[in-house]
Design a protein around this motif. Structure first.
Motif, PDB file in Angstrom:
ATOM      1  N   TYR A 134      84.834  26.645  -6.258  1.00  8.62           N
ATOM      2  CA  TYR A 134      84.933  27.719  -5.270  1.00  8.62           C
ATOM      3  C   TYR A 134      85.604  27.119  -4.042  1.00  8.62           C
ATOM      4  O   TYR A 134      85.104  26.155  -3.467  1.00  8.62           O
ATOM      5  N   SER A 163      77.995  28.304  -2.598  1.00  8.22           N
ATOM      6  CA  SER A 163      77.651  27.678  -3.877  1.00  8.22           C
ATOM      7  C   SER A 163      76.151  27.714  -4.167  1.00  8.22           C
ATOM      8  O   SER A 163      75.732  27.435  -5.290  1.00  8.22           O
ATOM      9  N   ARG A 170      74.722  29.711  -7.181  1.00  9.20           N
ATOM     10  CA  ARG A 170      74.695  29.137  -8.533  1.00  9.20           C
ATOM     11  C   ARG A 170      73.464  28.270  -8.754  1.00  9.20           C
ATOM     12  O   ARG A 170      73.116  27.955  -9.897  1.00  9.20           O
TER      13      ARG A 170
HETATM   14  O1  PMV Z   1      79.049  26.413  -0.766  1.00  9.87           O
HETATM   15  P1  PMV Z   1      79.883  25.612   0.187  1.00  9.87           P
HETATM   16  O2  PMV Z   1      80.333  26.404   1.358  1.00  9.87           O
HETATM   17  O3  PMV Z   1      79.202  24.340   0.567  1.00  9.87           O
HETATM   18  O4  PMV Z   1      81.251  25.182  -0.573  1.00  9.87           O
HETATM   19  C1  PMV Z   1      81.257  24.413  -1.749  1.00  9.87           C
HETATM   20  C2  PMV Z   1      82.624  23.902  -2.037  1.00  9.87           C
HETATM   21  C3  PMV Z   1      82.761  22.919  -3.187  1.00  9.87           C
HETATM   22  O5  PMV Z   1      81.596  22.148  -3.348  1.00  9.87           O
HETATM   23  C4  PMV Z   1      83.927  21.966  -2.877  1.00  9.87           C
HETATM   24  C5  PMV Z   1      83.123  23.614  -4.490  1.00  9.87           C
HETATM   25  C6  PMV Z   1      82.013  24.314  -5.232  1.00  9.87           C
HETATM   26  O6  PMV Z   1      82.329  25.259  -5.949  1.00  9.87           O
HETATM   27  O7  PMV Z   1      80.836  23.893  -5.144  1.00  9.87           O
END
Ligand code: PMV
Length: 331
Positions: A35, A156, A159
């Motif tokens: 993502y 993320s 998930r």
């Molecule tokens: O959920 P965030 O805003 O911490 O972004 C996550 C970004 C990545 O770890 C680089 C990719 C991912 O899909 O987890």
């Protein structure tokens, strides 16, 4: 609707059976298809779908209770100072969950990830927090709603509500009600991931800023949605047919393309250290010698190696500092 209103809407008229305090665990997750980029930063709606693997028993355990006065937040037993941006972000996230406007929360989070592994723990933390709040208030929210709520803490995190392989659906709606994660039915007990820690220093540029900069200034980002679509399809097939080489190829190629879009940003975003590149070359040399070994990388300098159980001794021999994780070992 802004974030506050969206969360209030999701909690509207939920029957409550409050308890004194509640605890929940959520696993950390590592994306195999990343993502990177928001179509709506307020609700953390993604520009693309993504697919991850949860790390079994490695993650965050969060206990919450209501208290009078301001929120009290503890991370691994240490109070989080009020002035830190993360404290402010958490307090703001908690606002719509308060049963009365002046109610405070005590939040106590412990991470059991290998301390030196350089993981982003916020995804597991927000997922565990949302689960614990649901238990505390007795709302009985379904998995989809919990995933939507966690997404608004950190993208993320949606998930991290689930074990195993998890896909986050991009969704089309402006209110984000169709942008949530769901587990895939397949398991893969022989799959292994190993973290190769190059540096534990905090990221120089956080994920939100990095995503915005990439989207706004990197011409390579225009190709990213097509790349994600192809990799998601390859990963679904690889998982379904248990084709490890296809999985490894799609995951590594997705990570390399992600870093290529970042390198094309201005100012350039290079999360690699010289040791990261040295480790990549080592993986490629081993693969050229016939070893089925791949890697993925997030917005940081550390590699996560991907291989099967039968290669574990060999991988540990070549990478003595690696911390091996069995993602399906959480029964
Ligand atoms: O959920 P965030 O805003 O911490 O972004 C996550 C970004 C990545 O770890 C680089 C990719 C991912 O899909 O987890």
């Amino acid at each position: 609707m802004n974030r506050y209103e969206t969360i209030r809407f999701l909690l509207h008229e939920r029957p409550e059976t409050r308890t004194e305090s509640a605890e929940a665990f959520a696993p950390a997750n590592i994306a195999l298809c990343k993502y990177w980029g928001k179509r709506d930063p307020e609700l953390n709606l993604p520009a693309t779908g993504s697919l991850s693997i949860s790390l079994g028993h490695l993650g965050a355990t969060t206990r919450v209770s209501l208290r009078e006065g301001a929120d009290e937040i503890f991370l691994n037993g240490e109070p989080l100072p009020d002035a830190t941006p993360f404290h402010q972000r958490l307090v703001e996230f908690l606002n719509p969950f308060r049963p009365e406007a002046d109610a405070g929360f005590r939040v106590d989070t412990h991470n059991n990830l290998p301390t030196a592994a350089g993981f982003a723990t916020s995804a597991a933390g927000f997922a565990a927090l949302v689960l614990a709040l649901d238990r505390l208030m007795g709302w009985g929210l379904d998995a989809r709603t919990l995933s939507i709520l966690a997404r608004m803490g950190s993208g993320s995190a949606c998930r991290s509500l689930f074990h195993g392989f998890v896909e986050w659906h991009i969704g089309k709606r402006e209110d984000g009600m169709d942008s949530y994660a769901e587990p895939l039915p397949e398991t893969w007990p022989a799959l292994r991931m190993a973290t190769l820690t190059v540096s534990n220093a905090a990221k120089p540029v956080g994920s939100t800023e990095g995503m915005n900069r990439t989207r706004d200034t990197s011409v390579l980002y225009r190709a990213w949605p097509d790349k994600v679509a192809a990799d998601l399809q390859a990963l679904r097939t690889a998982i379904h047919t248990q084709d490890f080489e296809l999985l490894g190829r799609a995951a590594e190629s997705n990570a390399m393309s992600l870093h290529a879009t970042m390198l094309g940003a201005w100012p350039p975003l290079c999360y690699w250290q010289p040791e990261s590149l040295a480790a990549m070359h080592k993986v490629w040399a081993l693969r050229a010698a016939g070893v089925p070994l791949y890697f993925t990388m997030d917005a940081g300098p550390n590699l996560k190696l991907l291989f099967l159980q039968e290669e574990q001794a060999m991988v540990c021999g070549h990478f003595p500092g690696a911390d091996v994780i069995a993602p399906f070992d959480h029964a």
